[in-house]
Design an enzyme around this catalytic site. Sequence first.
Site, PDB file in Angstrom:
ATOM      1  N   SER A 138     -15.099 -19.406 -16.636  1.00 53.09           N
ATOM      2  CA  SER A 138     -16.058 -18.388 -16.213  1.00 53.09           C
ATOM      3  C   SER A 138     -15.930 -18.234 -14.709  1.00 53.09           C
ATOM      4  O   SER A 138     -15.496 -19.163 -14.013  1.00 53.09           O
ATOM      5  CB  SER A 138     -17.480 -18.829 -16.570  1.00 53.09           C
ATOM      6  OG  SER A 138     -18.456 -18.022 -15.932  1.00 53.09           O
ATOM      7  N   TYR A 151     -24.262 -25.124 -17.822  1.00 52.10           N
ATOM      8  CA  TYR A 151     -23.217 -24.172 -18.210  1.00 52.10           C
ATOM      9  C   TYR A 151     -22.195 -24.032 -17.087  1.00 52.10           C
ATOM     10  O   TYR A 151     -20.981 -24.138 -17.316  1.00 52.10           O
ATOM     11  CB  TYR A 151     -23.831 -22.810 -18.528  1.00 52.10           C
ATOM     12  CG  TYR A 151     -22.800 -21.739 -18.814  1.00 52.10           C
ATOM     13  CD1 TYR A 151     -22.290 -21.576 -20.095  1.00 52.10           C
ATOM     14  CD2 TYR A 151     -22.313 -20.910 -17.801  1.00 52.10           C
ATOM     15  CE1 TYR A 151     -21.326 -20.609 -20.361  1.00 52.10           C
ATOM     16  CE2 TYR A 151     -21.348 -19.945 -18.063  1.00 52.10           C
ATOM     17  CZ  TYR A 151     -20.868 -19.796 -19.344  1.00 52.10           C
ATOM     18  OH  TYR A 151     -19.906 -18.852 -19.600  1.00 52.10           O
TER      19      TYR A 151
END
Length: 250
Positions: A138, A151
Amino acid sequence: MQITGNTLFIPGATSGIGLGLALRFQALGNTVVIGGRRTELLDELVAGHPGLDAVQIDTTDPDSIAEAFRTVTGRHPELNVVIAMAGVMQAENLRDPAFLATAERTITTNLLGPIRLLAAFEPWLEQARNPVFMTVSSGLAFVPLPATPTYSATKAAIHSFTESLRVQLAGTPVQVLELVPPAVQTDLMPGQAESPTAMPLEAFLDEVMLLIETQPDAAEILVENVGFLRNAVANGSYPRVLGMLAGAER
């Protein structure tokens, strides 16, 4: 990575980016197997997309991964691409003790899941034709979103793990790719599918497929929208970008 002639297994492809990539690759004539936990959803997707195959898998469960490996390779001995797509993203308040359960679930899914998939499938891929193992990190691997600390940390770990994996597999035929999405209009987080600051899913998929086609030897798949995160340390914008993600420009 070649864009045609593949047999792909994509755990975590029942919605969002994973399903979008699965359908894009299938449309190009590749054989595609999607994976997910919910058999009824898998059956629905297979019925709606003739030629698509599906295998039940829970990437938080080592036994489920082992069973999926046996099933996928048994049905599709030409398997040469695995995309470790499955992931979860939840907000956490680190001052609330309840955050720990979310953090542990996130680590198990986002970090242990891909590592376990690699352990199961990498020996098979070494014997395959034009093999690829693709991780999914990400933009938040490079600048964290403070509202989703675990996350962001797992995606930073996936980036680091992928870098090491690429070095260790340099003497094998396995190509190691890292897909680095920005915020994309999916249901990963509540409200994200409608967020005007997230990249439209189809536009993201268009750019990703073009990058794979035109940069077959790339190590990272970086759409333009993720550049401000990926390059924040190098160009000195990290404090400003972190402040922006925290909701207050510094």
